[in-house]
Design a protein around this motif. Structure first.
Motif, PDB file in Angstrom:
ATOM      1  N   MET A 128       0.298  -1.508   0.003  1.00  0.00           N
ATOM      2  CA  MET A 128       0.380   0.015   0.404  1.00  0.00           C
ATOM      3  C   MET A 128       1.131   1.467   0.218  1.00  0.00           C
ATOM      4  SD  MET A 128      -2.529  -1.360   2.445  1.00  0.00           S
ATOM      5  CE  MET A 128      -3.738   0.114   2.705  1.00  0.00           C
ATOM      6  N   ALA A 129       1.922   1.167   0.192  1.00  0.00           N
ATOM      7  CA  ALA A 129       2.699   1.957   0.397  1.00  0.00           C
ATOM      8  C   ALA A 129       3.341   2.735  -1.112  1.00  0.00           C
ATOM      9  CB  ALA A 129       4.573   1.916   0.689  1.00  0.00           C
ATOM     10  N   PRO A 130       3.643   3.762  -1.395  1.00  0.00           N
ATOM     11  CA  PRO A 130       3.984   4.262  -2.877  1.00  0.00           C
ATOM     12  C   PRO A 130       5.205   3.650  -3.238  1.00  0.00           C
ATOM     13  CG  PRO A 130       4.299   6.062  -1.399  1.00  0.00           C
ATOM     14  CD  PRO A 130       3.286   5.313  -0.349  1.00  0.00           C
ATOM     15  N   GLN A 131       5.163   3.088  -4.577  1.00  0.00           N
ATOM     16  CA  GLN A 131       6.385   3.163  -4.479  1.00  0.00           C
ATOM     17  C   GLN A 131       7.731   3.673  -4.681  1.00  0.00           C
ATOM     18  OE1 GLN A 131       6.876   0.111  -7.006  1.00  0.00           O
ATOM     19  NE2 GLN A 131       4.855  -0.059  -6.295  1.00  0.00           N
ATOM     20  N   SER A 132       7.541   5.018  -4.145  1.00  0.00           N
ATOM     21  CA  SER A 132       8.760   5.983  -4.151  1.00  0.00           C
ATOM     22  C   SER A 132       9.335   5.287  -2.598  1.00  0.00           C
ATOM     23  CB  SER A 132       8.384   7.644  -3.887  1.00  0.00           C
ATOM     24  OG  SER A 132       7.491   7.530  -3.325  1.00  0.00           O
ATOM     25  N   GLU A 133       8.620   4.944  -1.691  1.00  0.00           N
ATOM     26  CA  GLU A 133       8.460   4.268  -0.903  1.00  0.00           C
ATOM     27  C   GLU A 133       9.680   2.773  -0.945  1.00  0.00           C
ATOM     28  OE1 GLU A 133       9.090   5.991   1.890  1.00  0.00           O
ATOM     29  OE2 GLU A 133       8.519   8.755   1.142  1.00  0.00           O
ATOM     30  N   ILE A 134       8.656   2.425  -1.749  1.00  0.00           N
ATOM     31  CA  ILE A 134       9.019   1.294  -1.491  1.00  0.00           C
ATOM     32  C   ILE A 134      10.629   0.497  -2.398  1.00  0.00           C
ATOM     33  CG2 ILE A 134       8.015  -0.837  -2.358  1.00  0.00           C
ATOM     34  CD1 ILE A 134       5.263  -0.411  -1.903  1.00  0.00           C
ATOM     35  N   LYS A 135      10.530   1.476  -3.354  1.00  0.00           N
ATOM     36  CA  LYS A 135      11.802   0.946  -4.675  1.00  0.00           C
ATOM     37  C   LYS A 135      13.222   1.635  -3.355  1.00  0.00           C
ATOM     38  CE  LYS A 135       9.908   1.444  -9.048  1.00  0.00           C
ATOM     39  NZ  LYS A 135       9.611   1.941 -10.593  1.00  0.00           N
ATOM     40  N   PRO A 136      13.005   2.659  -2.966  1.00  0.00           N
ATOM     41  CA  PRO A 136      14.786   2.521  -2.023  1.00  0.00           C
ATOM     42  C   PRO A 136      14.267   1.549  -0.559  1.00  0.00           C
ATOM     43  CG  PRO A 136      13.229   4.856  -2.356  1.00  0.00           C
ATOM     44  CD  PRO A 136      12.450   3.591  -2.728  1.00  0.00           C
ATOM     45  N   ALA A 137      13.785   0.823  -0.289  1.00  0.00           N
ATOM     46  CA  ALA A 137      13.839   0.630   0.986  1.00  0.00           C
ATOM     47  C   ALA A 137      14.271  -0.689   0.054  1.00  0.00           C
ATOM     48  CB  ALA A 137      12.108   0.103   1.500  1.00  0.00           C
ATOM     49  N   MET A 138      13.567  -1.740  -0.970  1.00  0.00           N
ATOM     50  CA  MET A 138      13.898  -2.591  -1.855  1.00  0.00           C
ATOM     51  C   MET A 138      15.683  -2.680  -2.342  1.00  0.00           C
ATOM     52  SD  MET A 138      11.881  -5.271  -1.617  1.00  0.00           S
ATOM     53  CE  MET A 138      10.939  -3.967  -0.241  1.00  0.00           C
ATOM     54  N   ARG A 139      15.895  -1.298  -2.739  1.00  0.00           N
ATOM     55  CA  ARG A 139      17.279  -1.656  -2.715  1.00  0.00           C
ATOM     56  C   ARG A 139      18.691  -1.830  -1.581  1.00  0.00           C
ATOM     57  NH1 ARG A 139      15.487   2.958  -6.317  1.00  0.00           N
ATOM     58  NH2 ARG A 139      16.457   3.974  -4.711  1.00  0.00           N
ATOM     59  N   LEU A 140      17.899  -1.276  -0.846  1.00  0.00           N
ATOM     60  CA  LEU A 140      18.499  -1.531   1.270  1.00  0.00           C
ATOM     61  C   LEU A 140      18.710  -2.611   1.439  1.00  0.00           C
ATOM     62  CD1 LEU A 140      17.201   1.611   3.287  1.00  0.00           C
ATOM     63  CD2 LEU A 140      19.626   1.393   2.540  1.00  0.00           C
ATOM     64  N   LEU A 141      17.597  -3.002   0.872  1.00  0.00           N
ATOM     65  CA  LEU A 141      17.364  -5.144   1.276  1.00  0.00           C
ATOM     66  C   LEU A 141      17.847  -5.549   0.490  1.00  0.00           C
ATOM     67  CD1 LEU A 141      14.108  -4.840   2.364  1.00  0.00           C
ATOM     68  CD2 LEU A 141      15.534  -5.011   4.280  1.00  0.00           C
ATOM     69  N   ALA A 142      18.414  -5.324  -0.714  1.00  0.00           N
ATOM     70  CA  ALA A 142      19.440  -5.963  -1.218  1.00  0.00           C
ATOM     71  C   ALA A 142      20.580  -6.618  -1.347  1.00  0.00           C
ATOM     72  CB  ALA A 142      19.310  -5.179  -2.524  1.00  0.00           C
ATOM     73  N   GLN A 143      21.216  -5.278  -1.054  1.00  0.00           N
ATOM     74  CA  GLN A 143      21.921  -6.072   0.641  1.00  0.00           C
ATOM     75  C   GLN A 143      22.740  -6.933   1.345  1.00  0.00           C
ATOM     76  OE1 GLN A 143      24.340  -2.554   2.563  1.00  0.00           O
ATOM     77  NE2 GLN A 143      22.374  -1.262   2.641  1.00  0.00           N
ATOM     78  N   PHE A 144      21.506  -6.997   1.564  1.00  0.00           N
ATOM     79  CA  PHE A 144      21.503  -8.186   3.126  1.00  0.00           C
ATOM     80  C   PHE A 144      20.318  -9.238   2.070  1.00  0.00           C
ATOM     81  CE2 PHE A 144      20.739  -4.461   5.116  1.00  0.00           C
ATOM     82  CZ  PHE A 144      22.024  -3.888   5.698  1.00  0.00           C
ATOM     83  N   SER A 145      20.485  -9.509   0.603  1.00  0.00           N
ATOM     84  CA  SER A 145      19.786 -10.675   0.541  1.00  0.00           C
ATOM     85  C   SER A 145      20.605 -12.118   0.751  1.00  0.00           C
ATOM     86  CB  SER A 145      19.469 -10.373  -1.198  1.00  0.00           C
ATOM     87  OG  SER A 145      21.291 -10.820  -1.327  1.00  0.00           O
ATOM     88  N   LEU A 146      21.258 -12.147   1.170  1.00  0.00           N
ATOM     89  CA  LEU A 146      22.267 -13.419   1.417  1.00  0.00           C
ATOM     90  C   LEU A 146      21.613 -13.918   3.040  1.00  0.00           C
ATOM     91  CD1 LEU A 146      23.771 -15.588   1.051  1.00  0.00           C
ATOM     92  CD2 LEU A 146      26.438 -14.801   2.187  1.00  0.00           C
ATOM     93  N   ALA A 147      21.621 -12.782   3.823  1.00  0.00           N
ATOM     94  CA  ALA A 147      21.264 -13.093   4.849  1.00  0.00           C
ATOM     95  C   ALA A 147      19.913 -13.232   5.039  1.00  0.00           C
ATOM     96  CB  ALA A 147      22.321 -11.781   5.163  1.00  0.00           C
ATOM     97  N   ILE A 148      19.679 -13.227   3.970  1.00  0.00           N
ATOM     98  CA  ILE A 148      17.224 -12.826   4.118  1.00  0.00           C
ATOM     99  C   ILE A 148      17.370 -14.476   3.366  1.00  0.00           C
ATOM    100  CG2 ILE A 148      15.574 -12.348   2.926  1.00  0.00           C
ATOM    101  CD1 ILE A 148      16.654  -9.429   3.499  1.00  0.00           C
ATOM    102  N   LEU A 149      17.936 -15.041   2.038  1.00  0.00           N
ATOM    103  CA  LEU A 149      17.556 -16.524   2.187  1.00  0.00           C
ATOM    104  C   LEU A 149      18.139 -17.373   1.964  1.00  0.00           C
ATOM    105  CD1 LEU A 149      18.435 -14.151  -2.451  1.00  0.00           C
ATOM    106  CD2 LEU A 149      15.898 -14.486  -0.659  1.00  0.00           C
ATOM    107  N   PHE A 150      19.609 -17.520   2.505  1.00  0.00           N
ATOM    108  CA  PHE A 150      20.015 -18.612   3.506  1.00  0.00           C
ATOM    109  C   PHE A 150      19.466 -19.458   4.449  1.00  0.00           C
ATOM    110  CE2 PHE A 150      22.704 -20.443   6.898  1.00  0.00           C
ATOM    111  CZ  PHE A 150      23.424 -21.324   5.790  1.00  0.00           C
ATOM    112  N   PRO A 151      18.976 -18.672   5.863  1.00  0.00           N
ATOM    113  CA  PRO A 151      17.643 -19.537   6.205  1.00  0.00           C
ATOM    114  C   PRO A 151      16.182 -19.898   5.925  1.00  0.00           C
ATOM    115  CG  PRO A 151      17.759 -17.481   7.487  1.00  0.00           C
ATOM    116  CD  PRO A 151      18.586 -17.206   5.979  1.00  0.00           C
ATOM    117  N   ILE A 152      16.224 -18.976   4.847  1.00  0.00           N
ATOM    118  CA  ILE A 152      14.605 -20.340   4.157  1.00  0.00           C
ATOM    119  C   ILE A 152      15.443 -20.990   3.050  1.00  0.00           C
ATOM    120  CG2 ILE A 152      13.448 -19.496   1.575  1.00  0.00           C
ATOM    121  CD1 ILE A 152      12.935 -16.693   2.865  1.00  0.00           C
ATOM    122  N   PHE A 153      17.041 -20.515   2.223  1.00  0.00           N
ATOM    123  CA  PHE A 153      16.804 -22.365   1.505  1.00  0.00           C
ATOM    124  C   PHE A 153      17.416 -23.719   2.130  1.00  0.00           C
ATOM    125  CE2 PHE A 153      21.131 -24.304   0.992  1.00  0.00           C
ATOM    126  CZ  PHE A 153      21.292 -25.015  -0.030  1.00  0.00           C
TER     127      PHE A 153
END
Length: 400
Positions: free
Chosen positions: A1-26
């Motif tokens: 529900m947030a505007p894209q102007s808020e979501i896109k920067p947040a996704m770029r921030l989270l991208a640098q932690f993608s390994l830490a996010i995905l490892f437990p799932i894998f």
């Protein structure tokens, strides 16, 4: 529900932690799915296959796939909360409000610990536990950061109006009262190793403030803090009395003898890829002494992770946690006037990492929720809203 102007920067921030996010799932999916070969599977499946005379029985790493599946969804829930905080916390006012709520919640929970010691509240307040001790430790850091936030906001505005003075007094009162309550709760209930971990977290927040004031480089600041932490660990850790169990369980000095003995027996027969996330309670039924009661919780979070995830995964998770701390510290040193958000998050993760070897508090969903919100705020405020935000312009002007 947030505007894209808020979501896109947040996704770029989270991208640098993608390994830490995905490892437990894998890792959890790997433990759940049937394996085509039994060399990596849990030995209990081959034993059950022979006992039931069913050679075609699917084999898995987890001895209880249902428990691991539920743990996967619990992780996705906590991850969703963290992602939501990264998006919502991009707005400074939202971040301040959530931060004050965190300070208030941890203060009241610490006050609940203290009230449980009074005879007048006997039976009305739940008995304290290691989970509340972890919250009190996090509360000390959050309230200390609230004090810094109030002082920083006052110095930045440089306004003598009554509303700004009232805002300063409110922030100082809330932070100092919360700090006093949380420290009092820790003094009564927390063991020395948790106090030491909290002291290192305090030093992280102070170190960031000093590094920004004297304008140290970001990487130089992180390396200096790493050296300081290493020297502090070398001086402090040998002073603690270790438990009777060998390995990582020796740091859990407050654990019961039954819990330590059960963990030692389970560790001696530990598969390389673990027994499955969320299966510790099932393991207590296998490795407990005959006629003894079930062990309610593991000696420490690190012991539970090593038993359920496997020792290689424990090393990977610890390494990813250290990388998260480094990223938050870098963001705090580089940040403008909102550096207390990522510095408090880095300090909180640092305390939780140390406490993971001392007790099992991080396995409690309440602690996980507070840590998830704190990390989300720290990540969201580790950079400005734009490459040339007002924070960075002000900070650049201060440096020039």
């Amino acid at each position: 529900m947030a505007p894209q102007s808020e979501i896109k920067p947040a996704m770029r921030l989270l991208a640098q932690f993608s390994l830490a996010i995905l490892f437990p799932i894998f890792w959890m999916i790997l433990q759940i799915i049937p394996l085509p070969f039994s060399s990596l599977a849990n030995p209990i499946w081959s034993t059950a296959s022979s006992a039931l005379n069913e050679p075609s029985m699917p084999v898995r790493i987890s001895l209880d796939p249902g428990a691991t599946f539920r743990s996967l969804f619990l992780y996705l829930t906590i991850l969703s909360l963290t992602v939501a905080m990264v998006i919502v916390g991009r707005d400074r006012r939202n971040a301040e409000t959530i931060f004050l709520v965190l300070a208030t919640v941890t203060t009241f929970m610490s006050l609940e610990m203290l009230l449980s010691r009074l005879e007048s509240f006997a039976g009305m307040m739940p008995a304290s536990s290691v989970n509340f001790i972890a919250i009190a430790a996090l509360g000390t850091l959050i309230n200390f950061a609230v004090v810094i936030m109030a002082i920083e906001r006052h110095l930045t505005r440089r306004n003598s109006e009554a509303s700004y003075r009232a805002s300063l007094l409110f922030g100082l009162a809330l932070g100092l009262i919360g700090l006093a309550v949380c420290l009092s709760a820790m003094k009564v209930f927390a063991p020395g190793n948790v106090f030491a971990a909290t002291a290192v977290g305090f030093s992280a927040i102070i170190f960031v403030a000093v590094a920004r004031r004297i304008e140290l480089g970001a990487w130089i600041s992180v390396l200096l803090f790493a050296a300081f932490s290493g020297v502090a660990a070398t001086l402090i850790v040998p002073r603690f009395e270790y438990g009777p169990s060998a390995g990582i369980a020796r740091f859990a000095t407050s654990a019961t003898a039954e819990s330590l003995a059960m963990a030692k027996r389970a560790g001696s027969d530990l598969p390389w890829l673990g027994n499955g996330v969320g299966t510790f309670k099932s393991l207590t039924q296998i490795y407990r002494d005959f006629g003894s009661a079930l062990v309610p919780e593991p000696p420490s979070t690190a012991v539970a992770v090593a038993t359920e995830w496997g020792q290689p995964a424990l090393v990977v998770l610890a390494g990813l946690t250290i990388l998260l701390i480094v990223a938050l510290l870098l963001g705090a040193v580089r940040r403008g006037r909102d550096s207390f958000f990522p510095s408090a998050a880095a300090a909180g993760v640092l305390v939780i990492l140390g406490e993971a070897f001392c007790d099992s508090s991080l396995l409690n969903p309440t602690v996980q929720i507070i840590v998830a919100i704190l990390i989300g705020l720290g990540v969201s405020q580790s950079v400005g809203r734009t490459p040339w935000s007002d924070d960075q312009i002000t900070h650049s002007g201060h440096r020039s």
